[in-house]
Design an enzyme around this catalytic site. Structure first.
Site, PDB file in Angstrom:
ATOM      1  N   LEU A 191      48.725  39.950  41.343  1.00  0.00           N
ATOM      2  CA  LEU A 191      48.987  39.022  42.438  1.00  0.00           C
ATOM      3  C   LEU A 191      48.515  37.648  41.991  1.00  0.00           C
ATOM      4  O   LEU A 191      47.497  37.532  41.296  1.00  0.00           O
ATOM      5  CB  LEU A 191      48.243  39.446  43.711  1.00  0.00           C
ATOM      6  CG  LEU A 191      48.617  40.791  44.339  1.00  0.00           C
ATOM      7  CD1 LEU A 191      47.767  41.048  45.575  1.00  0.00           C
ATOM      8  CD2 LEU A 191      50.102  40.855  44.689  1.00  0.00           C
ATOM      9  N   ASP A 192      49.238  36.613  42.399  1.00  0.00           N
ATOM     10  CA  ASP A 192      48.830  35.256  42.050  1.00  0.00           C
ATOM     11  C   ASP A 192      47.471  34.936  42.663  1.00  0.00           C
ATOM     12  O   ASP A 192      47.087  35.493  43.696  1.00  0.00           O
ATOM     13  CB  ASP A 192      49.856  34.237  42.562  1.00  0.00           C
ATOM     14  CG  ASP A 192      51.196  34.372  41.871  1.00  0.00           C
ATOM     15  OD1 ASP A 192      51.255  35.036  40.818  1.00  0.00           O
ATOM     16  OD2 ASP A 192      52.183  33.821  42.397  1.00  0.00           O
ATOM     17  N   LYS A 193      46.777  34.006  42.050  1.00  0.00           N
ATOM     18  CA  LYS A 193      45.490  33.561  42.559  1.00  0.00           C
ATOM     19  C   LYS A 193      45.638  33.068  44.001  1.00  0.00           C
ATOM     20  O   LYS A 193      46.515  32.259  44.304  1.00  0.00           O
ATOM     21  CB  LYS A 193      44.936  32.425  41.691  1.00  0.00           C
ATOM     22  CG  LYS A 193      43.581  31.906  42.149  1.00  0.00           C
ATOM     23  CD  LYS A 193      43.094  30.795  41.237  1.00  0.00           C
ATOM     24  CE  LYS A 193      41.752  30.250  41.716  1.00  0.00           C
ATOM     25  NZ  LYS A 193      41.272  29.141  40.845  1.00  0.00           N
TER      26      LYS A 193
END
Length: 266
Positions: A46-48
């Site tokens: 998952l993206d930051k």
């Protein structure tokens, strides 16, 4: 994942003993081949700042099976996001994504050179342009991107902000954020692909400084038994607050977005 493993990072644990290094020969979805070090068992990323469902394999056998399922697009992934502007209902975004030629930490929709040069302009009317230096370093190929397919559906729009559901069929780096930016309706709070003034407003009024993007549902087959499983993560508190403003009827119209009970598909 936030806690340290008793056995350290980078190893599987089998029967209380440290096993071999994880991840060798296994692609992790969302990295597009990036050299990134993950803890053992990580199947995708998952993206930051993104919240929600994340799958972790407990054994090497499960890791291989889950990685194969992601690669074969057998996993269904749904996101909920708040956008600046209305991305629309039942929108299909089928645009390739590649790394930005200058800002290498960013991704972009790779433009179709032929379509860009000829769109709505006949060859006779095409203006003459001075030659622009090639920004791609000598000896390197132009990144044509990889296919990225997203299905977007606006659930509510208050005239400024929208709550939208996004299903992705591919798992490109930053895919949801890049596709929504390309549609000129960026994710609210996104410091990389979003709108600076709107992001400042979000921090000042609500105290939120992350992209309002949430991995809500993930459906896949159990890597060992083959049982179909559905995992649902309810919206986090900060997105709850924004939804109450943008979509006051959300809890009555879509209670599944706020349901705390874990779900397994029949």
């Amino acid at each position: 994942l936030a806690n340290e493993s008793l056995f350290g990072a980078g190893d599987f644990v089998e029967n209380g003993q440290v096993s071999t290094k994880a991840g060798e020969g296994v692609d992790i979805e969302g990295t597009d081949g990036e050299a990134i070090t993950f803890r053992p068992g990580i199947v995708h990323r998952l993206d930051k700042g993104t919240t929600g469902v994340l799958v972790v394999a407990k054994t090497k056998v499960a890791l291989a099976a889950l990685s194969a399922a992601f690669a074969a697009r057998e996993v269904k992934k749904d996101y909920i996001t708040v956008t600046v502007g209305n991305p629309g209902r039942r929108v299909v975004i089928d645009q390739p994504i590649g790394r930005h030629p200058v800002h290498r930490q960013r991704m972009r929709v790779v433009p179709d050179q032929d379509k860009r040069n000829n769109h709505r302009v006949s060859k006779k009317k095409q203006p003459k342009y001075s030659k622009v230096p090639n920004i791609v370093p000598a000896g390197k190929q132009v990144d044509t991107g990889r296919r990225a397919l997203s299905f977007v559906n606006t659930l509510a729009f208050d005239g400024k902000l929208a709550v939208a559901q996004v299903r992705i069929e591919t798992g490109r780096t930053h895919q949801v954020r890049v596709h929504l930016q390309h549609r000129q309706t960026p994710v609210y709070g996104d410091e990389v692909y979003g709108l600076t003034d709107w992001n400042k407003r979000l921090r000042k009024t609500v105290g939120v400084s992350r992209p309002l993007l949430h991995a809500h549902r993930l459906e896949l087959n159990h890597p060992i038994t083959g049982e179909r499983l559905l995992f649902v993560a309810p919206l986090p508190e900060d997105m709850n607050r924004i939804c109450d403003i943008v979509w006051p009827q959300a809890k009555s119209q879509r209670p599944d977005l706020f349901d705390l009970e874990p779900k397994v598909a029949p």
